[in-house]
Design an enzyme around this catalytic site. Structure first.
Site, PDB file in Angstrom:
ATOM      1  N   HIS B  39      -4.766  -1.446  -4.481  1.00 57.68           N
ATOM      2  CA  HIS B  39      -3.488  -0.837  -4.829  1.00 57.68           C
ATOM      3  C   HIS B  39      -3.661   0.362  -5.758  1.00 57.68           C
ATOM      4  O   HIS B  39      -2.988   1.377  -5.620  1.00 57.68           O
ATOM      5  CB  HIS B  39      -2.609  -1.907  -5.481  1.00 57.68           C
ATOM      6  CG  HIS B  39      -1.221  -1.464  -5.775  1.00 57.68           C
ATOM      7  ND1 HIS B  39      -0.258  -1.352  -4.795  1.00 57.68           N
ATOM      8  CD2 HIS B  39      -0.628  -1.117  -6.934  1.00 57.68           C
ATOM      9  CE1 HIS B  39       0.867  -0.954  -5.349  1.00 57.68           C
ATOM     10  NE2 HIS B  39       0.680  -0.801  -6.639  1.00 57.68           N
ATOM     11  N   LYS B  81       8.395  11.838  -3.995  1.00 55.79           N
ATOM     12  CA  LYS B  81       7.376  10.865  -3.620  1.00 55.79           C
ATOM     13  C   LYS B  81       8.057   9.612  -3.072  1.00 55.79           C
ATOM     14  O   LYS B  81       9.196   9.311  -3.425  1.00 55.79           O
ATOM     15  CB  LYS B  81       6.555  10.481  -4.852  1.00 55.79           C
ATOM     16  CG  LYS B  81       5.333   9.641  -4.499  1.00 55.79           C
ATOM     17  CD  LYS B  81       4.571   9.183  -5.716  1.00 55.79           C
ATOM     18  CE  LYS B  81       3.346   8.389  -5.259  1.00 55.79           C
ATOM     19  NZ  LYS B  81       2.645   7.779  -6.363  1.00 55.79           N
ATOM     20  N   GLU B  83       7.210   5.392  -2.454  1.00 56.63           N
ATOM     21  CA  GLU B  83       6.277   4.351  -2.864  1.00 56.63           C
ATOM     22  C   GLU B  83       6.748   3.007  -2.333  1.00 56.63           C
ATOM     23  O   GLU B  83       7.937   2.733  -2.272  1.00 56.63           O
ATOM     24  CB  GLU B  83       6.184   4.322  -4.383  1.00 56.63           C
ATOM     25  CG  GLU B  83       4.974   3.567  -4.876  1.00 56.63           C
ATOM     26  CD  GLU B  83       4.617   3.967  -6.299  1.00 56.63           C
ATOM     27  OE1 GLU B  83       3.653   4.731  -6.466  1.00 56.63           O
ATOM     28  OE2 GLU B  83       5.312   3.548  -7.227  1.00 56.63           O
ATOM     29  N   HIS B  85       7.068  -1.136  -2.408  1.00 57.06           N
ATOM     30  CA  HIS B  85       7.099  -2.263  -3.342  1.00 57.06           C
ATOM     31  C   HIS B  85       7.292  -3.522  -2.500  1.00 57.06           C
ATOM     32  O   HIS B  85       8.228  -4.294  -2.702  1.00 57.06           O
ATOM     33  CB  HIS B  85       8.213  -2.087  -4.382  1.00 57.06           C
ATOM     34  CG  HIS B  85       7.778  -2.443  -5.766  1.00 57.06           C
ATOM     35  ND1 HIS B  85       8.562  -3.119  -6.660  1.00 57.06           N
ATOM     36  CD2 HIS B  85       6.610  -2.230  -6.395  1.00 57.06           C
ATOM     37  CE1 HIS B  85       7.905  -3.282  -7.786  1.00 57.06           C
ATOM     38  NE2 HIS B  85       6.717  -2.765  -7.658  1.00 57.06           N
ATOM     39  N   GLN B 230       7.909  -8.223 -12.149  1.00 54.78           N
ATOM     40  CA  GLN B 230       8.558  -7.531 -13.250  1.00 54.78           C
ATOM     41  C   GLN B 230      10.080  -7.639 -13.116  1.00 54.78           C
ATOM     42  O   GLN B 230      10.598  -7.727 -12.017  1.00 54.78           O
ATOM     43  CB  GLN B 230       8.203  -6.043 -13.258  1.00 54.78           C
ATOM     44  CG  GLN B 230       6.753  -5.732 -13.043  1.00 54.78           C
ATOM     45  CD  GLN B 230       6.419  -5.531 -11.572  1.00 54.78           C
ATOM     46  OE1 GLN B 230       6.766  -6.353 -10.738  1.00 54.78           O
ATOM     47  NE2 GLN B 230       5.739  -4.452 -11.279  1.00 54.78           N
ATOM     48  N   ASP B 486       4.539  10.131   2.198  1.00 50.68           N
ATOM     49  CA  ASP B 486       4.467   8.999   3.122  1.00 50.68           C
ATOM     50  C   ASP B 486       4.114   7.711   2.398  1.00 50.68           C
ATOM     51  O   ASP B 486       3.498   7.709   1.350  1.00 50.68           O
ATOM     52  CB  ASP B 486       3.428   9.261   4.220  1.00 50.68           C
ATOM     53  CG  ASP B 486       2.045   9.490   3.645  1.00 50.68           C
ATOM     54  OD1 ASP B 486       1.886   9.406   2.412  1.00 50.68           O
ATOM     55  OD2 ASP B 486       1.114   9.758   4.418  1.00 50.68           O
ATOM     56  N   SER B 526      -0.003   0.877   1.274  1.00 51.06           N
ATOM     57  CA  SER B 526       0.198  -0.535   1.015  1.00 51.06           C
ATOM     58  C   SER B 526      -0.479  -1.318   2.131  1.00 51.06           C
ATOM     59  O   SER B 526      -0.034  -1.269   3.283  1.00 51.06           O
ATOM     60  CB  SER B 526       1.691  -0.841   0.961  1.00 51.06           C
ATOM     61  OG  SER B 526       1.906  -2.232   0.983  1.00 51.06           O
TER      62      SER B 526
END
Lengths: 238, 717, 83
Positions: B39, B81, B83, B85, B230, B486, B526
């Site tokens: 990661h 950007k 990302e 999760h 989190q 991406d 990922s």
């Protein structure tokens, strides 16, 4: 006409409303941090903007209503000064007891953002004098806790004194359950104080103040306020 | 030393010993294991990502920073950007999604940019799978709950339903912000003798080793790992955004990093390495939420809503005053120096020390064996003669419109505040999202898209098609393409066929980026998106950003006018491979997606832009999922107008109407503009297919449906 | 000494409890057919230094009036115990 826009920690429509008033009316707008204890001298209109003041934790608007600046804001409202609460600002006004009732979680239990039709029920207020009676306007809503609630006897009193200024309606002006986005009693979207100087509404006029954003009905709202002052209205009530 | 216990490979351990000149201690091992996890280190993909073009005339900041920045002209930049999760959202949907949104917003903020819009890529399992409803409603509520409260509008996105995401949903968050080019905050500008300041929430045990968690397969045990998820506090984030932007406008920040994966260690060592300075951190000075935390826990905590600032000692007082105004914790936790080492102290005693660049760049790359799947080509064979034409075309179209991936997503985007900040010109529910830039004529145009089915059938072609789709949509709207970001969501790279698909997808995407001059300026990878019950399809998600010169030349979709002529620009012989139509009939592995044609694609983009710029049409829509038929239905429903259409081509009508892929668009052209329109498209396949009239959408020899019926199924407000 | 005070807040009768209704619906659809009614409220804990339980209670009541409870729509009960 001088406007102060209060910024609480977590407010997020403060910049939008500042731009809308400045650009539509070209008048002075002053941002006011919640820790201030006095309004700028000569303030005619105080706006409590939308957002999630204090994270909307506990109850939306509850902690903002106890912020340092609110003492001066309440005093301004009590002496008849124009005071406007939009969305979270409306919640602050009910939590401050400047307006009756409470705003509860939407009956869908989820956040709801969409354009919305409203019927203007009063055109004799400082905030709505430029609308035509029963005009249907489109202001968007974006809230999770906008279900206006009042116990039946108080609701009757509010309706009897014509305290409802905006109601959710169909595009043709019917006040129906289908047009009600959040379960508010009597489709109430906005109400005014007995003195006629304090308005709270859930929909966002600042989001329809430019054609590029898909609507200009909000301009009529701001122009009403300017027109009120230009016609000699004093910021001490009707 | 038992390095395996901490998740390090032998090769990695040896690299660490050699760089340190000694055996790492336990704290160092724990830090290395996280920093060198897949990661954080991209060890399996770094070499593949080099295939992407990442430079260009408009690129101000490319990959390797918190986000990429492209030039919008006149000293303004757009930082953006995307990302993923995914793992956190699978285990704790609301918090996983919320913190995904929070993290990407801080990435943008770290460059000094004000976040102006978000989009989300949502990939859910089959609607009838028992966990899909709770996962999808939790993820959607999390995206909205966070984004709405911080006041960043969610203006668009992509939602896909497929059984391959059954227990492995994906949440990809995209954010874009604006920053004057001369005010960009860099991670390379720290100098010796400056202070390392931690701003924002206190540090707790949440998310410890979350980055390592994201690098393993999801198993039933993952649920037991819940404490490492989190918790997001959008209120704290909103204060952090305002505080950081105030600090930046007062020029009080030398350098800034957000704290995402691997928390303080990752952010601070990155600044040290990129700026070429040494750093000493005093972990006993970090404000803690749990008193008994150990140094390695502080090092790796992924507590949210924190930023790391590098501050000149002279400005500390002013920085603290801003923090106090926004009621945020602000602690000096270290200082930069002229050494080459990155050192952590605990009450004065050294607990870890590395060469600054070791943590970020020292992990040995990892190459996995790659193997083309044996059944790949077999899957492309499909006997079209075995596929009968629909007996009831009306039913076929309505059924297609109701498939979960194509159906309207109003239930999702109604939960998102798409209008706050009052810049949204075109919000969710449309092929692209458009924002005005205050004080300028030009408009930002954003598209987020994915096509996992075509990537599964043919990763190379699917990868190219995914990128091409975003660019077609932007071009049809009249936008110049500035760049893309991406999220590469893939299953485990340890399976050779899966690694091959990853390589091929990246090559296909890169080919399209090269051909269409679209640099990749940021992104994330990922891997390990699989559960014991299966692996996801290769799912590259692409967020592409363009600029439309003015509102005047923005060509929207769904604006048919009575009497307009309808044109299909582009070839008629597309493919049913990986199409929504074949999928809905249960043919997952059938037919090969269209080949990517660099010249055809570039030619299309040029003509499409010209069409918008010369105002040659009243409405335009690049064909995407569901092909021409769905484009006709959506445009008709949004315009509340019918059309009469004939398809004078020998190709099978189901292929023409439901086929997907390749550069194609549906245009509605006012009669007076037809000659201009034809001139623009001269030399390119162009077919006049009918005219806008009445209130029924009719395609001769196929369907005929009242617009009211389509509107009731496809409602966009 | 320190007192731990538990505050239980409920919507007043007559105020539609949409959360309670939704939870009730879910529980019934999960097969809990004996369920008659659900009300969802808030639970807050306070730790207060005061010389006596009564004084701690008085202080907590003031906190409820000042902020914790909106008396227009909500009612509450308190429980005080030594920490």
């Amino acid at each position: 006409m001088k406007t102060a826009v209060v910024i609480f920690p977590g407010s997020n429509c403060d910049r939008d409303v500042i731009c809308a008033v400045r650009e539509t009316l070209g008048r002075e707008v002053i941002p006011l941090w919640h820790r201030e204890t006095a309004l700028p001298a000569g303030t005619d209109l105080v706006i409590l903007p939308g957002g999630f003041s204090f994270g909307d934790y506990l109850r939306s608007g509850a902690m903002a209503a106890r912020s340092p600046v609110m003492e001066a804001v309440v005093a301004h409202g009590k002496k008849g000064g124009l005071l406007l609460g939009i969305c979270n600002g409306f919640q602050v006004l009910t939590e401050s007891r400047l307006l009756p009732g409470a705003l509860l979680p939407n009956d869908s239990l989820v956040f709801h953002c969409s354009p919305c039709h409203l019927r203007v029920e009063r055109t004799d207020t400082p905030f709505t004098n430029s609308f035509t009676p029963r005009q249907i306007v489109q202001f968007p809503i974006a809230h999770g806790e906008g279900r206006y609630f009042l116990f039946p006897d108080e609701l009757r009193a509010l309706e009897d004194r014509l305290g409802v200024v905006f109601r959710y309606s169909t595009p043709s002006g019917e006040i129906s359950g289908e047009a009600n986005p959040n379960g508010s009693v009597n489709n109430i979207a906005g109400i005014i104080s007995e003195g006629g100087n304090i308005l709270g509404l859930m929909p966002h006029p600042e989001r329809v103040s430019e054609s590029i954003l898909g609507g200009e009905d909000g301009r009529i709202f701001w122009k009403s306020i300017l027109s009120f002052f230009e016609k000699g209205g004093k910021s001490n009530g009707l | 030393m038992d390095f395996k216990r901490y998740g390090l490979r032998k090769e990695e351990y040896e690299a660490a010993v050699s760089a340190l000149g000694r055996e790492p201690n336990e704290c160092e091992l724990r830090i290395l294991a996280v920093m060198w996890s897949e990661h954080c280190s991209y060890k399996s993909t770094k070499h593949l990502l080099r295939h992407f073009p990442s430079t260009g005339e408009k690129v101000v900041l490319g990959p390797g920073e918190n986000a990429g920045i492209v030039d919008l002209g006149d000293n303004l930049g757009a930082a953006f950007k995307a990302e993923s999760h995914n793992h956190p959202s699978a285990v704790a949907p609301y918090q996983g999604a919320a913190t995904g949104v929070g993290g990407i917003i801080r990435d943008i903020l770290a460059l000094g940019a004000r976040p102006v819009a978000s989009m989300d890529g949502l990939f859910f399992g089959s609607p009838d799978h028992p966990v899909t409803a709770s996962l999808s409603s939790g993820i959607v509520a999390g995206v909205g709950g966070y984004g709405n409260a911080v006041g960043v509008p969610t203006v668009g996105g992509k939602t896909v339903y497929d059984e391959c995401y059954n227990e492995n949903p994906l949440l990809n968050a995209f954010c874009i912000g604006l920053v004057p080019l001369d005010e960009i905050v860099s991670s390379k500008t720290a100098r010796p003798g400056q202070l390392v300041v931690l701003l924002g929430s206190k540090t707790g045990r949440d998310g410890i080793a979350g980055a390592a968690f994201a690098s393993v397969l999801l198993s039933d045990d993952s649920k037991a790992n819940k404490p490492s998820i989190q918790i997001g506090d959008p209120f704290a984030e909103k204060l952090l955004i305002e505080a950081c932007l105030e600090l930046q406008s007062k020029k009080l920040i030398v350098s800034m990093q957000d704290m995402g994966a691997a928390g303080i260690t990752s952010s601070s060592s990155e600044v040290a390495a990129k700026s070429g300075v040494g750093m000493i951190l005093h972990f006993d000075r970090v404000p803690l939420r749990a008193a008994d935390m150990e140094p390695w826990e502080i090092a790796l905590s992924e507590s949210q809503e924190r930023m790391l600032l590098i501050v000149d000692p002279l400005h500390l007082g002013e920085v603290q005053a801003v923090a106090e105004k926004w009621e945020l914790d602000c602690a000096v936790i270290g200082e930069t120096n002229e050494e080459d080492s990155y050192t952590i102290l605990w009450h004065g005693t050294e607990v870890a020390s590395f060469p600054a660049a070791l943590l970020g760049d020292g992990c040995p790359p990892r190459r996995w064996p790659s193997k083309k799947p044996e059944d790949l080509e077999k899957n492309w064979h499909f006997d079209m003669d075995s596929l009968p034409l629909p007996k009831d075309w009306n039913a076929a179209l309505l059924a297609l419109l109701e498939t979960p991936s194509l159906a309207p997503k109003e239930w999702i985007y109604r939960q998102y505040d798409s209008m706050v900040q009052t810049n949204t010109v075109t919000g969710p529910g449309h092929p692209l999202s458009v924002l005005r830039i205050r004080g300028r004529d030009s408009l930002l145009a954003l598209v987020l898209d994915a096509d996992p089915w075509k990537c599964a059938l043919d990763p190379h072609r699917g990868g190219a098609e995914t990128v091409a789709r975003t660019i077609r949509t932007l071009s049809v709207a009249g936008a110049d393409v500035l760049g893309l970001t991406d999220c590469l969501n893939f299953p485990s790279p340890e399976v050779p066929e899966q690694y091959w698909a990853l390589e091929e997808c990246i090559r296909g995407m890169a080919e399209c980026c090269e051909a269409l001059n679209c640099p990749v300026v940021s992104g994330n990878v990922s891997l390990y998106n699989e559960t014991p019950s299966g692996a996801i399809c290769p799912t590259p998600v692409v967020g592409t950003v363009g600029l439309i010169p003015s509102l005047e030349v923005y060509l929207p979709s769904g604006r048919w006018k009575e009497g307009d002529r309808l044109f299909l620009a582009g070839p008629c012989n597309s493919s049913l491979g990986g199409s929504q139509y074949l999928l809905s009939l249960g043919h997952r592995q059938a037919e090969r997606p269209l080949m990517f044609s660099p010249e055809g694609e570039a030619d299309f983009a040029e003509r499409a832009r010209k069409t918008a710029r010369m105002k040659g049409a009243s409405s335009g829509r690049a064909l995407a999922g569901g092909g021409l038929a769905v484009a006709l239905a959506k445009d008709g429903a949004e315009s509340s107008r019918g059309a009469r259409i004939a398809l004078p081509v020998p190709t099978r009508h189901d292929v023409v109407l439901f086929g997907e892929g390749g550069p194609r668009a549906l245009y509605s052209v006012p009669v007076g503009k037809v000659p201009l329109f034809r001139t623009i498209w001269k030399g390119y396949p162009l077919l006049e297919i009918g005219r806008v009239e009445g209130d029924t959408l009719t395609v001769e020899g196929a369907f005929s449906l009242p617009i009211g019926e389509l509107t009731s199924r496809w409602r966009v407000r | 000494m320190t007192w731990r005070i538990e505050v239980f807040i409920q919507l007043k009768e007559g105020v539609l409890d949409t959360q309670g209704k939704a939870v009730e619906h879910s529980l019934v659809s999960l097969g809990h057919t004996g369920l008659k009614r659900v009300k969802v409220g808030k639970y807050i804990q306070l730790w207060v230094d005061a010389p006596s339980a009564d004084q701690a209670r008085a202080e907590a009541e003031k906190m409820c009036a000042d902020l914790l409870v909106n008396e227009i729509i909500e009612g509450y009960t308190l429980e005080v115990e030594a920490e």
